[in-house]
Design a protein around this motif. Structure first.
Motif: not given
Length: 375
Positions: A349-350, A356, A360, A364-365, A371
């Motif tokens: 996820y963002d 997502q 990519l 940062t995700y 994280k």
């Protein structure tokens, strides 16, 4: 930092929380609707059997006796100074938004449909050894009922968000809130659809505000939600929706300690121990988490001459803060390399909580609940 007269919760050690041998308590939270409405608004009897001035002083004595670290109060309207009378020595508080006070000459009787008091009835109180960092007041975007349906739209209901630093330097975020009500009469007659619609919109607004402002700090959400799991889909709209972003784990203190970790289904039978008030707690993934150490609804203590001091009972919870990154394989801000061929094995996820699925870009995700930085 503790809270007196406590029963130990039988909360399950979920979320991979590390065991706590001595059940360390980092802070305690009490939430209470102090029933501070005046007896009448115009000719409407809204709180004829409320505690009024003398009863509000007894409520203040009760609150001081519990020695809790953070108090979330609702309906703190016309008896503010009585409520504060026994607390000033050991506590600080946020801004009082005023009472429901009518001056006839100031009322536009030709346009009563526009009447709305600016007060929200919310007040947070914290021990003097706690340092406030930031405070925000937010009104609900949707409410219902001006001179009916419990008069929700005649005041500016909403929530307040507090960022505070505990004496040991740990930081927490506390939301104090009051949602739209439904009367038992309207619910029985099936006339509460618009009340439920308003509450659902409020749960969504609260959820989005939490997600927009979430960081590594744990969060407590406390107040008078006027919600039962059996009539409002809190699990789907709030709890599951936050967890599905991969950003955090959400728990309900009553569910974990009293209802064997089970959330009642919408339309299910009444559970006597469930109340309209809640204490929810949120542990951001990759940040700091909360473990419920103790929980109670103080039905026995909140009485005078055998009668309840108000129309709600206090809920009290004790928490331990733990490092949520310690149970993971990497640090909260790991640097990893992900090639596009192996990306399908990750849950990504963002930072806005959007899943997502394509290639990519560096950034940062939230990946598998952590994280991370993709280079």
């Amino acid at each position: 930092m503790a809270c007196a007269t406590f029963t130990t919760a039988n909360a399950q050690n979920s979320n991979n929380q590390p065991p706590i041998e001595d059940e360390t308590v980092d802070f305690s939270v009490l939430t209470l609707n102090v029933d501070g409405l005046p007896g009448k608004i115009f000719v409407f009897n809204v709180n004829a059997d409320g505690p009024m001035s003398e009863g509000s002083e007894r409520i203040s004595e009760y609150l001081a006796s519990k020695n809790c670290d953070f108090l979330c109060l609702q309906e703190d309207f016309n008896y503010r100074w009585e409520i504060w009378s026994r607390l000033f020595a050991g506590y600080n508080h946020d801004d009082w938004s005023g009472g429901i006070i009518l001056e006839e000459k100031e009322i536009d009787f030709a346009h009563l449909q526009y009447l709305k008091f600016e007060c929200d009835g919310l007040n947070a109180v914290w021990k003097k050894n706690i340092t406030p960092r930031r405070h925000e007041r937010v009104a609900w975007n949707k409410s219902f009922g001006k001179f009916s349906h419990d008069f929700d739209d005649i005041i500016t209901k909403g929530f307040r968000r507090h960022e505070v630093i505990l004496p040991d330097g740990k930081e927490i975020v506390v939301y104090n809130l009051h949602m739209d009500a439904s009367s038992e009469r309207d619910e029985t007659k099936g006339n509460d659809a618009r009340d439920r619609e308003a509450r659902q919109a409020q749960w969504v607004q609260l959820r989005e505000h939490i997600l927009d402002n979430m960081d590594e700090r744990p969060i407590v959400v406390a107040g008078d939600m006027n919600s039962f799991y059996r009539r409002d889909d809190i699990k789907t709209v709030f709890i599951d929706a936050i967890e599905n972003t991969g950003k955090a784990i959400v728990k309900d203190a009553w569910v974990e300690s009293t209802n064997n970790g089970l959330y009642p289904e919408v339309g299910s039978e009444i559970i006597d121990s469930e109340t309209l008030d809640n204490i929810l707690y949120i542990s951001p993934k990759g940040g700091y988490g909360l473990k419920l150490v103790g929980f109670e609804m103080d039905e026995n203590g909140y009485k005078h001459d055998g009668k309840p001091l108000g129309d709600h009972y206090p809920l009290i919870a004790k928490f331990h803060i733990f490092d949520n990154s310690s149970s993971q394989e990497s640090s909260p801000n790991s640097i990893i390399n992900i090639d596009n061929a192996s990306q399908s094995t990750f849950d990504i996820y963002d930072l806005n909580g959007i899943r997502q699925t394509g290639d990519l870009a560096p950034g940062t995700y939230i990946i598998n609940g952590r994280k991370v930085v993709k280079q």
